[in-house]
Design a protein around this motif. Structure first.
Motif, PDB file in Angstrom:
ATOM      1  N   GLU B  30       0.832  -1.209   0.000  1.00 57.26           N
ATOM      2  CA  GLU B  30       0.000   0.000   0.000  1.00 57.26           C
ATOM      3  C   GLU B  30       0.864   1.256   0.000  1.00 57.26           C
ATOM      4  OE1 GLU B  30      -2.601  -0.433   3.348  1.00 57.26           O
ATOM      5  OE2 GLU B  30      -3.681  -2.102   2.398  1.00 57.26           O
ATOM      6  N   GLN B  31       1.942   1.217   0.787  1.00 57.57           N
ATOM      7  CA  GLN B  31       2.823   2.381   0.867  1.00 57.57           C
ATOM      8  C   GLN B  31       3.522   2.646  -0.469  1.00 57.57           C
ATOM      9  OE1 GLN B  31       3.280   4.645   3.498  1.00 57.57           O
ATOM     10  NE2 GLN B  31       1.423   3.589   4.110  1.00 57.57           N
ATOM     11  N   LEU B  32       3.923   1.564  -1.148  1.00 59.44           N
ATOM     12  CA  LEU B  32       4.638   1.733  -2.423  1.00 59.44           C
ATOM     13  C   LEU B  32       3.703   2.229  -3.517  1.00 59.44           C
ATOM     14  CD1 LEU B  32       6.755  -1.528  -2.311  1.00 59.44           C
ATOM     15  CD2 LEU B  32       7.688   0.795  -2.321  1.00 59.44           C
ATOM     16  N   GLY B  33       2.450   1.826  -3.458  1.00 63.54           N
ATOM     17  CA  GLY B  33       1.533   2.162  -4.541  1.00 63.54           C
ATOM     18  C   GLY B  33       1.715   1.184  -5.695  1.00 63.54           C
ATOM     19  N   ASP B  34       1.143   1.538  -6.870  1.00 59.46           N
ATOM     20  CA  ASP B  34       1.159   0.630  -8.014  1.00 59.46           C
ATOM     21  C   ASP B  34       2.584   0.253  -8.409  1.00 59.46           C
ATOM     22  OD1 ASP B  34      -1.617   0.840  -8.267  1.00 59.46           O
ATOM     23  OD2 ASP B  34      -1.444   2.656  -9.501  1.00 59.46           O
ATOM     24  N   LEU B  35       2.894  -1.032  -8.373  1.00 56.17           N
ATOM     25  CA  LEU B  35       4.211  -1.481  -8.817  1.00 56.17           C
ATOM     26  C   LEU B  35       4.199  -1.676 -10.327  1.00 56.17           C
ATOM     27  CD1 LEU B  35       5.456  -3.962  -6.082  1.00 56.17           C
ATOM     28  CD2 LEU B  35       5.745  -1.500  -6.259  1.00 56.17           C
ATOM     29  N   SER B  58       7.825   1.419  -8.165  1.00 58.16           N
ATOM     30  CA  SER B  58       6.470   1.934  -8.309  1.00 58.16           C
ATOM     31  C   SER B  58       6.501   2.967  -9.425  1.00 58.16           C
ATOM     32  CB  SER B  58       6.012   2.578  -7.000  1.00 58.16           C
ATOM     33  OG  SER B  58       6.755   3.748  -6.773  1.00 58.16           O
ATOM     34  N   LYS B  60       6.449   5.990  -9.044  1.00 59.44           N
ATOM     35  CA  LYS B  60       7.262   7.123  -8.590  1.00 59.44           C
ATOM     36  C   LYS B  60       8.731   6.793  -8.342  1.00 59.44           C
ATOM     37  CE  LYS B  60       6.136  10.808  -7.355  1.00 59.44           C
ATOM     38  NZ  LYS B  60       6.257  12.025  -8.183  1.00 59.44           N
TER      39      LYS B  60
END
Lengths: 377, 125
Positions: B30-35, B58, B60
């Motif tokens: 969840e913290q990383l976001g979309d991988l 991710s 970002k």
């Protein structure tokens, strides 16, 4: 420009709205900003390309440049930017760069000639959040007496972007459909004067809406009430602009980079290239004649691994440049990047190697943008 | 049923016999976001605690995944090469990263159980 945790972060009038939506808030350019909402960056990116995305870009610097009449104000600004400002018709907008004496970019900015009746002699500027203090001081210092910079910190800025942006905004403001790309006009929202330009930073059709801060939340709510609108954070704003091949200050542009190097020569009209009359004109004219030392190119890494900012670019075993922005392009479906290479290597199809975690990742120069722009013709 | 252990670097470890399956936790995903990219190690590589075992990217940014225990990589989840989004969909299931043949099972004692990990995440805010 990245934010700095140690200083007091500023916030936009919509901070509480973002937090209520479950946004992840991060420091950016001195502001606490939403980097993504629960939908996630890829969903937000795709929604903007397919429908309409709403962005809070109130961190951007909005200002009036005020003079006695259009020609005087425009001519004064033309001493600092290489655009044609004088020929702007009321309401028309241009993209340009604020230059230093070495021809490097102090900032890049949008310049609009006011379409407000009775406000002749005013230009409306939108500059980068992380550069606004530098820009305003530079403008004030370099412009003659009688030309004043008036920052507008009490105005919020919303961007509505995507193929359905016109249909959505027209439900509130029917006459926005009449605006051309890079044209603005005053409108009224809930009794307040607002200013809408047809422009943006995603490669999609869309609008930027300057609204008094006390009306920002009402406008945000009115727009997000439309089922086609999704709130979009800075993460997707970055992937959208990168796919559109648009420069980001602090990455493709800084005080050392000229507009020629940044592949922004399209924004300098012929007569200004020839006549000069802006800071660093000698360098820019020399680079036009002889070619710059480096040039921004679109770079497509093979495979799936992104090449991030700072990645070294190699060609034929030699270090030739550096990636300035790199990430994943959801619409492209793979990694995309911008970077400086020697002008001899900007030709699409040129093979490059990108040094990612000690390994050479094959990549190719491609024509920008990565995703075809869909501006209103 | 195999027990799951957790590291402070937000990896989970499920041990069956002397083989540990390793992935990143729901919280980490969840913290990383979309991988968008996962780089896995070669089978046969040996790792010690704290060594880089994988890289995840991710939209970002890139982040390292560290080996929580020592051992030899005996299998990797090669599906992730083409479908990194599996990690976001099921980080503690189909989105596993790799399997290690443990060289020192006593290292597991230094890891957290699920309740301790949940408390650790809550404490971090």
């Amino acid at each position: 420009m990245d934010g700095n945790d140690s200083e007091q972060l500023r916030e936009t009038p919509l901070r509480a709205v973002h937090e209520a939506l479950g946004a992840r808030m991060v420091p950016f350019a001195g502001y606490l900003m939403p980097v993504q909402y629960p939908a996630g960056i890829i969903a937000e990116h795709n929604h903007t390309r397919q429908k309409a995305g709403l962005f809070d870009v109130s961190h951007m610097g909005q200002a009036w440049l005020k003079g006695p009449d259009h020609e005087t104000t425009a001519k004064a600004l033309e001493t600092l930017v290489p655009a044609d400002v004088v020929s702007l018709e009321p309401g028309r907008q241009r993209y340009s760069q604020l230059l230093n004496d070495d021809g490097g970019c102090v900032d890049d900015l949008m310049i609009s000639r006011s379409a407000y009746p009775g406000m002749e002699g005013r230009l409306y500027l939108v500059v980068n959040a992380g550069r606004k203090d530098v820009d305003y001081a530079y403008l004030q210092e370099r412009l003659p007496d009688g030309i004043a910079v008036e920052p507008l910190p009490q105005w919020a800025l919303l961007a509505l972007q995507g193929p359905l942006a016109e249909a959505v905004l027209a439900t509130l403001l029917p006459r926005v459909a009449e605006l051309d790309f890079m044209q603005g006009a005053p409108f009224e929202f809930e009794g307040a004067g607002i200013y809408v330009t047809r422009s943006g930073y995603t490669g999609e059709d869309g609008f930027e809406i300057s609204v008094p801060e006390q009306k920002a939340e009402a406008l945000w709510s009115a727009l997000t009430a439309d089922g086609d609108v999704m709130p979009i954070g800075l993460g997707a704003r970055d992937s959208l602009r990168l796919e559109a091949g648009l420069s980001l200050y602090g990455h493709e542009l800084d005080e050392t980079v000229s507009p020629v190097e940044a592949s922004l020569l399209w924004s300098i009209p012929k007569h200004r290239r020839e006549q000069g009359g802006f800071p660093g004109a000698a360098r820019i004219q020399r680079e036009i004649a002889e070619g710059p030392a480096r040039k921004i190119a679109g770079i497509k890494p093979e495979g799936r691994a992104p090449a991030r900012e700072g990645t070294v670019i190699m060609a034929d075993g030699e270090e030739v440049g550096v990636i300035t922005s790199g990430g994943f392009g959801p619409t492209v479906g793979g990694p995309v990047a911008l970077g400086f290479v020697p002008p001899a290597l900007v030709k699409p199809g040129t093979k490059l190697d990108l040094m990612v975690r000690g390994k050479a990742l094959p990549a190719e120069v491609v024509k920008l943008p990565f995703v075809q722009k869909s501006f209103k013709k | 049923m195999a027990t799951m252990k957790f590291s402070k670097e937000h990896e989970w470890i499920r041990v069956e016999g002397d083989v540990a399956t390793i992935g990143i936790t729901q919280h980490a995903a969840e913290q990383l976001g979309d991988l968008v990219f996962v780089e896995l190690p070669d089978v046969g590589k040996t790792v010690a605690p704290g060594d880089e075992a994988a890289v995840v990217e991710s939209v970002k940014a890139a982040s390292e995944v560290y080996a929580p225990v020592s051992g030899e990589v005996v299998e990797v989840n090669s599906v992730l090469a083409d479908e990194p989004g599996k990690v976001n969909e099921a980080p503690q299931g189909d989105g596993w990263f790799l399997k290690l043949k443990l060289s020192d099972p006593s290292e597991l004692d230094g890891l957290m159980d699920e309740a301790a990990y949940e408390a650790f995440v809550a404490e971090q805010g």
